[in-house]
Structure formats: structure tokens, C-alpha cells
Design a protein around this motif. Structure first.
Motif, PDB file in Angstrom:
ATOM      1  N   PRO A   1       0.829  -1.224   0.002  1.00 32.04           N
ATOM      2  CA  PRO A   1      -0.057  -0.138   0.128  1.00 32.04           C
ATOM      3  C   PRO A   1       0.797   1.362  -0.200  1.00 32.04           C
ATOM      4  CG  PRO A   1      -0.254  -1.159   2.152  1.00 32.04           C
ATOM      5  CD  PRO A   1       0.500  -1.939   1.183  1.00 32.04           C
ATOM      6  N   LEU A   2       2.193   1.066   0.337  1.00 30.06           N
ATOM      7  CA  LEU A   2       2.995   2.240   0.429  1.00 30.06           C
ATOM      8  C   LEU A   2       3.452   2.602  -1.025  1.00 30.06           C
ATOM      9  CD1 LEU A   2       5.478   1.289   3.309  1.00 30.06           C
ATOM     10  CD2 LEU A   2       3.904   2.885   3.089  1.00 30.06           C
ATOM     11  N   ASN A   3       3.063   1.759  -2.039  1.00 25.99           N
ATOM     12  CA  ASN A   3       3.596   2.217  -3.396  1.00 25.99           C
ATOM     13  C   ASN A   3       2.337   2.617  -4.016  1.00 25.99           C
ATOM     14  OD1 ASN A   3       6.395   1.857  -3.496  1.00 25.99           O
ATOM     15  ND2 ASN A   3       6.005  -0.388  -3.421  1.00 25.99           N
ATOM     16  N   ASP A   4       0.827   2.677  -3.672  1.00 22.62           N
ATOM     17  CA  ASP A   4      -0.112   3.177  -3.971  1.00 22.62           C
ATOM     18  C   ASP A   4      -0.277   4.456  -4.395  1.00 22.62           C
ATOM     19  OD1 ASP A   4      -2.843   3.352  -5.325  1.00 22.62           O
ATOM     20  OD2 ASP A   4      -3.775   2.757  -3.333  1.00 22.62           O
ATOM     21  N   ARG A   5       0.051   5.270  -5.287  1.00 22.72           N
ATOM     22  CA  ARG A   5       0.028   6.507  -5.670  1.00 22.72           C
ATOM     23  C   ARG A   5      -1.458   6.880  -5.856  1.00 22.72           C
ATOM     24  NH1 ARG A   5       4.258   7.234  -2.759  1.00 22.72           N
ATOM     25  NH2 ARG A   5       6.167   6.659  -3.587  1.00 22.72           N
ATOM     26  N   SER A   6      -2.263   6.105  -6.198  1.00 18.64           N
ATOM     27  CA  SER A   6      -3.505   6.674  -6.708  1.00 18.64           C
ATOM     28  C   SER A   6      -4.397   7.300  -5.491  1.00 18.64           C
ATOM     29  CB  SER A   6      -4.328   5.551  -7.191  1.00 18.64           C
ATOM     30  OG  SER A   6      -4.701   4.500  -6.333  1.00 18.64           O
ATOM     31  N   ALA A   7      -3.929   7.146  -4.414  1.00 14.70           N
ATOM     32  CA  ALA A   7      -4.748   7.888  -3.105  1.00 14.70           C
ATOM     33  C   ALA A   7      -3.896   9.064  -2.889  1.00 14.70           C
ATOM     34  CB  ALA A   7      -4.543   6.853  -1.787  1.00 14.70           C
ATOM     35  N   VAL A   8      -3.050   9.546  -3.567  1.00 13.18           N
ATOM     36  CA  VAL A   8      -2.547  10.696  -3.256  1.00 13.18           C
ATOM     37  C   VAL A   8      -2.809  11.722  -4.053  1.00 13.18           C
ATOM     38  CG1 VAL A   8      -0.233  11.885  -3.341  1.00 13.18           C
ATOM     39  CG2 VAL A   8      -0.355   9.595  -2.657  1.00 13.18           C
ATOM     40  N   PRO A   9      -3.558  12.871  -3.219  1.00 11.07           N
ATOM     41  CA  PRO A   9      -4.161  13.903  -4.076  1.00 11.07           C
ATOM     42  C   PRO A   9      -3.480  14.688  -4.973  1.00 11.07           C
ATOM     43  CG  PRO A   9      -4.134  14.486  -1.981  1.00 11.07           C
ATOM     44  CD  PRO A   9      -3.529  13.131  -1.887  1.00 11.07           C
ATOM     45  N   GLN A  10      -3.890  15.015  -6.068  1.00  6.03           N
ATOM     46  CA  GLN A  10      -3.069  15.848  -6.860  1.00  6.03           C
ATOM     47  C   GLN A  10      -3.518  17.342  -6.897  1.00  6.03           C
ATOM     48  OE1 GLN A  10       0.168  14.779  -8.270  1.00  6.03           O
ATOM     49  NE2 GLN A  10      -0.464  12.914  -7.246  1.00  6.03           N
ATOM     50  N   PHE A  11      -2.657  18.290  -6.735  1.00  2.00           N
ATOM     51  CA  PHE A  11      -3.358  19.597  -6.783  1.00  2.00           C
ATOM     52  C   PHE A  11      -2.951  20.502  -7.714  1.00  2.00           C
ATOM     53  CE2 PHE A  11      -3.198  18.103  -2.220  1.00  2.00           C
ATOM     54  CZ  PHE A  11      -4.379  18.366  -1.771  1.00  2.00           C
ATOM     55  N   ASP A  12      -3.841  21.137  -8.359  1.00  2.00           N
ATOM     56  CA  ASP A  12      -3.742  22.151  -9.291  1.00  2.00           C
ATOM     57  C   ASP A  12      -4.257  23.518  -9.182  1.00  2.00           C
ATOM     58  OD1 ASP A  12      -2.976  23.079 -11.909  1.00  2.00           O
ATOM     59  OD2 ASP A  12      -4.755  22.542 -13.105  1.00  2.00           O
ATOM     60  N   VAL A  13      -3.266  24.335  -8.859  1.00  2.00           N
ATOM     61  CA  VAL A  13      -3.710  25.633  -8.503  1.00  2.00           C
ATOM     62  C   VAL A  13      -3.753  26.510  -9.807  1.00  2.00           C
ATOM     63  CG1 VAL A  13      -3.457  27.749  -6.963  1.00  2.00           C
ATOM     64  CG2 VAL A  13      -2.739  25.175  -6.080  1.00  2.00           C
ATOM     65  N   SER A  14      -4.719  26.892 -10.259  1.00  2.00           N
ATOM     66  CA  SER A  14      -4.705  27.879 -11.488  1.00  2.00           C
ATOM     67  C   SER A  14      -5.416  29.143 -11.236  1.00  2.00           C
ATOM     68  CB  SER A  14      -5.278  27.085 -12.540  1.00  2.00           C
ATOM     69  OG  SER A  14      -6.791  26.820 -12.033  1.00  2.00           O
ATOM     70  N   ASP A  15      -6.016  29.418  -9.844  1.00  2.00           N
ATOM     71  CA  ASP A  15      -6.480  30.596  -9.443  1.00  2.00           C
ATOM     72  C   ASP A  15      -5.579  31.591  -9.177  1.00  2.00           C
ATOM     73  OD1 ASP A  15      -7.810  32.630  -8.225  1.00  2.00           O
ATOM     74  OD2 ASP A  15      -9.046  31.354  -6.739  1.00  2.00           O
ATOM     75  N   ASP A  16      -5.230  32.737 -10.081  1.00  2.00           N
ATOM     76  CA  ASP A  16      -4.469  33.632  -9.857  1.00  2.00           C
ATOM     77  C   ASP A  16      -4.384  34.309  -8.644  1.00  2.00           C
ATOM     78  OD1 ASP A  16      -3.431  33.211 -12.572  1.00  2.00           O
ATOM     79  OD2 ASP A  16      -4.612  35.005 -13.273  1.00  2.00           O
ATOM     80  N   GLU A  17      -5.515  34.440  -8.074  1.00  2.00           N
ATOM     81  CA  GLU A  17      -5.554  35.313  -6.670  1.00  2.00           C
ATOM     82  C   GLU A  17      -4.800  34.298  -5.689  1.00  2.00           C
ATOM     83  OE1 GLU A  17      -6.499  38.360  -5.583  1.00  2.00           O
ATOM     84  OE2 GLU A  17      -6.492  38.609  -7.676  1.00  2.00           O
TER      85      GLU A  17
ATOM     86  N   LEU B   1      -2.721  31.910  -5.975  1.00  2.00           N
ATOM     87  CA  LEU B   1      -1.296  32.050  -6.336  1.00  2.00           C
ATOM     88  C   LEU B   1      -0.602  33.236  -6.071  1.00  2.00           C
ATOM     89  CD1 LEU B   1      -1.225  30.386  -9.963  1.00  2.00           C
ATOM     90  CD2 LEU B   1      -0.463  29.326  -8.006  1.00  2.00           C
ATOM     91  N   LYS B   2      -0.873  34.259  -6.069  1.00  2.00           N
ATOM     92  CA  LYS B   2      -0.626  35.560  -5.457  1.00  2.00           C
ATOM     93  C   LYS B   2      -0.271  35.414  -4.054  1.00  2.00           C
ATOM     94  CE  LYS B   2      -2.115  38.666  -9.174  1.00  2.00           C
ATOM     95  NZ  LYS B   2      -3.032  39.587  -9.563  1.00  2.00           N
ATOM     96  N   ARG B   3      -1.340  34.889  -3.320  1.00  2.00           N
ATOM     97  CA  ARG B   3      -1.049  35.044  -1.713  1.00  2.00           C
ATOM     98  C   ARG B   3      -0.218  33.711  -1.456  1.00  2.00           C
ATOM     99  NH1 ARG B   3      -7.187  34.171   0.510  1.00  2.00           N
ATOM    100  NH2 ARG B   3      -7.156  32.387  -0.852  1.00  2.00           N
ATOM    101  N   LEU B   4      -0.152  32.850  -2.122  1.00  2.00           N
ATOM    102  CA  LEU B   4       0.654  31.802  -1.799  1.00  2.00           C
ATOM    103  C   LEU B   4       2.254  32.231  -1.998  1.00  2.00           C
ATOM    104  CD1 LEU B   4      -0.678  28.679  -3.257  1.00  2.00           C
ATOM    105  CD2 LEU B   4      -0.498  29.217  -0.688  1.00  2.00           C
ATOM    106  N   TYR B   5       2.389  33.223  -2.976  1.00  2.00           N
ATOM    107  CA  TYR B   5       3.677  33.560  -3.381  1.00  2.00           C
ATOM    108  C   TYR B   5       4.304  34.628  -2.257  1.00  2.00           C
ATOM    109  CZ  TYR B   5       4.423  31.214  -7.761  1.00  2.00           C
ATOM    110  OH  TYR B   5       4.270  30.451  -8.652  1.00  2.00           O
TER     111      TYR B   5
END
Length: 67
Positions: A42-58, A60-64
Motif C-alpha cells: 500500500p506504500l506504493n499506491d500513488r492513486s490515493a495521493v491527491p494531486q493539486f492544480d492551483v490555477s486561481d491567480d488570486e 497563487l498571488k497569496r501563496l507567493y
């Protein structure tokens, strides 16, 4: 590492008690590592790892801005 020190950390009254846990069986370790790193692990199961795609400009600006 000094087993006397480990024995004291673990609160063992006798060093012989610590020696039970300190004994390393190379074959047992090999099997455990093989099992933990096998493709079925189960340690090798990458399907359970959430993938994040941040495309919101606001967002991204706050994170930077975080430092």
C-alpha cells in the motif's frame, strides 16, 4: 549506539531485555523490506495521493506572498 544507553532510555532493568530487541536477523529484515517495497505494498499506491492544480491567480498571488 551504546546498548546500555538504549536500555536506560527504554527503561529496561536488565541489558538482556534490550538485547532481545537489538538482535537483528538479516533475513527477517530483508523480507520486511521486500514486503514493504513490493509493488503490492500500500506504500506504493500513488492513486490515493491527491494531486493539486492551483490555477486561481488570486490564490497563487497569496501563496507567493507567504514567506
Amino acid at each position: 549506539m551504546d546498548l546500555t544507553l538504549v536500555s536506560q532510555w527504554l527503561g529496561h532493568a536488565h541489558l538482556e531485555t534490550t538485547m532481545i530487541y537489538a538482535h537483528a536477523d538479516a533475513e527477517l529484515k530483508r523480507k520486511a523490506i521486500e514486503k514493504a517495497t513490493s509493488m503490492q505494498s500500500p506504500l506504493n499506491d500513488r492513486s490515493a495521493v491527491p494531486q493539486f492544480d492551483v490555477s486561481d491567480d488570486e490564490v497563487l498571488k497569496r501563496l507567493y506572498g507567504l514567506k
